[in-house]
Design an enzyme around this catalytic site. Structure first.
Site, PDB file in Angstrom:
ATOM      1  N   CYS A 170      13.671  -6.347 -21.299  1.00 15.17           N
ATOM      2  CA  CYS A 170      13.907  -7.311 -20.237  1.00 15.17           C
ATOM      3  C   CYS A 170      14.586  -8.551 -20.819  1.00 15.17           C
ATOM      4  CB  CYS A 170      12.576  -7.689 -19.580  1.00 15.17           C
ATOM      5  SG  CYS A 170      12.733  -8.937 -18.283  1.00 15.17           S
TER       6      CYS A 170
ATOM      7  N   CYS B 210      11.851 -11.643 -20.459  1.00 18.47           N
ATOM      8  CA  CYS B 210      10.606 -11.770 -21.227  1.00 18.47           C
ATOM      9  C   CYS B 210      10.530 -10.857 -22.450  1.00 18.47           C
ATOM     10  CB  CYS B 210       9.416 -11.504 -20.321  1.00 18.47           C
ATOM     11  SG  CYS B 210       9.238  -9.779 -19.825  1.00 18.47           S
TER      12      CYS B 210
ATOM     13  N   CYS C  36      27.765   5.958 -11.389  1.00 18.33           N
ATOM     14  CA  CYS C  36      27.635   4.905 -10.371  1.00 18.33           C
ATOM     15  C   CYS C  36      28.121   3.535 -10.847  1.00 18.33           C
ATOM     16  CB  CYS C  36      26.197   4.811  -9.892  1.00 18.33           C
ATOM     17  SG  CYS C  36      25.014   4.346 -11.176  1.00 18.33           S
TER      18      CYS C  36
ATOM     19  N   CYS D 296      10.556  -5.876 -13.540  1.00 18.43           N
ATOM     20  CA  CYS D 296       9.804  -5.917 -14.791  1.00 18.43           C
ATOM     21  C   CYS D 296       8.348  -6.207 -14.452  1.00 18.43           C
ATOM     22  CB  CYS D 296      10.375  -6.999 -15.710  1.00 18.43           C
ATOM     23  SG  CYS D 296       9.408  -7.246 -17.224  1.00 18.43           S
TER      24      CYS D 296
ATOM     25  N   CYS E 134       7.198  -9.830 -15.880  1.00 14.06           N
ATOM     26  CA  CYS E 134       7.688 -11.144 -15.411  1.00 14.06           C
ATOM     27  C   CYS E 134       8.307 -11.105 -14.014  1.00 14.06           C
ATOM     28  CB  CYS E 134       8.683 -11.726 -16.402  1.00 14.06           C
ATOM     29  SG  CYS E 134      10.291 -10.899 -16.420  1.00 14.06           S
TER      30      CYS E 134
ATOM     31  N   HIS F 186      13.971  -8.938 -11.276  1.00 16.82           N
ATOM     32  CA  HIS F 186      14.645  -7.872 -10.536  1.00 16.82           C
ATOM     33  C   HIS F 186      15.512  -7.104 -11.530  1.00 16.82           C
ATOM     34  CE1 HIS F 186      16.960  -5.801  -7.434  1.00 16.82           C
ATOM     35  NE2 HIS F 186      18.046  -6.179  -8.084  1.00 16.82           N
TER      36      HIS F 186
ATOM     37  N   HIS G 245      17.249  -0.720  -8.634  1.00 16.90           N
ATOM     38  CA  HIS G 245      16.569   0.169  -7.691  1.00 16.90           C
ATOM     39  C   HIS G 245      16.368   1.538  -8.327  1.00 16.90           C
ATOM     40  CE1 HIS G 245      18.269  -2.954  -5.105  1.00 16.90           C
ATOM     41  NE2 HIS G 245      17.206  -2.726  -4.342  1.00 16.90           N
TER      42      HIS G 245
ATOM     43  N   ASP H   5      17.549  10.917  -6.997  1.00 17.40           N
ATOM     44  CA  ASP H   5      18.698  11.818  -7.175  1.00 17.40           C
ATOM     45  C   ASP H   5      19.087  11.941  -8.648  1.00 17.40           C
ATOM     46  OD1 ASP H   5      19.808   9.324  -7.646  1.00 17.40           O
ATOM     47  OD2 ASP H   5      21.353   9.484  -6.117  1.00 17.40           O
TER      48      ASP H   5
ATOM     49  N   ARG I 174      16.475   8.308 -10.748  1.00 21.38           N
ATOM     50  CA  ARG I 174      17.591   7.540 -11.305  1.00 21.38           C
ATOM     51  C   ARG I 174      17.252   6.065 -11.165  1.00 21.38           C
ATOM     52  NH1 ARG I 174      22.332   5.356  -8.607  1.00 21.38           N
ATOM     53  NH2 ARG I 174      21.769   6.667  -6.822  1.00 21.38           N
TER      54      ARG I 174
ATOM     55  N   CYS J  21      18.513   2.799 -11.474  1.00 23.98           N
ATOM     56  CA  CYS J  21      19.845   2.187 -11.470  1.00 23.98           C
ATOM     57  C   CYS J  21      19.655   0.696 -11.751  1.00 23.98           C
ATOM     58  CB  CYS J  21      20.485   2.432 -10.105  1.00 23.98           C
ATOM     59  SG  CYS J  21      22.183   1.900  -9.974  1.00 23.98           S
TER      60      CYS J  21
END
Length: 132
Positions: free
Chosen positions: A47, A50, A65, A95, A98, A101, A104, A108, A116, A118
């Site tokens: 991360c 943190c 992707c 995470c 902490c 974000h 997602h 698939d 997955r 992503c």
């Protein structure tokens, strides 16, 4: 592990602008623009906020992707919550340590998990594997 909690001002002082927007405001970097989308370096993805371990490089795969994709997270490292933004329902990943974000998770991905993860490159720091 204790939860890492900081104010927005503390996160802004620690992170660059894109890292802050992605990890603290749940923005998304453009596909094929992040530093790790096509990286093949062996190591551990941590991360950016943190330093918690999130993904092992041997779980990374090319999903086509434009974002780093992994089929498994480090056990206990990633939390999930429902994301109803942008007129769709997705599973957001954060995470666990902490609440940064990360991106997602989708159903698939390849075997063995079918998942997955992503992930935005801006939410990660790669710790290359040490030569033995």
């Amino acid at each position: 592990m204790a939860k890492v909690v900081k104010s927005d001002a503390e996160w802004q002082a620690q992170l660059d602008e894109q890292q802050f927007r992605v990890t603290r405001l749940a923005h998304t970097e453009r596909p094929f623009s992040g530093v790790y989308w096509d990286t093949r370096t062996p190591g551990l993805y941590r991360c950016i906020c943190c330093n918690a371990p999130l993904f092992e490089s041997d779980t990374k795969f090319d999903a086509g992707c434009g974002w780093p994709s992994f089929f498994r997270a480090v056990p206990g490292a990633v939390a999930e919550r429902v994301d109803r933004s942008h007129g769709m329902v997705r599973t957001e990943i954060l995470c666990e340590a902490c609440d940064a974000h990360l991106g997602h998770v989708f159903e698939d991905g390849p075997a063995p998990t079918g998942l997955r993860y992503c992930v935005n490159s801006a939410s990660l720091r790669l710790e290359p594997k040490k030569s033995e």
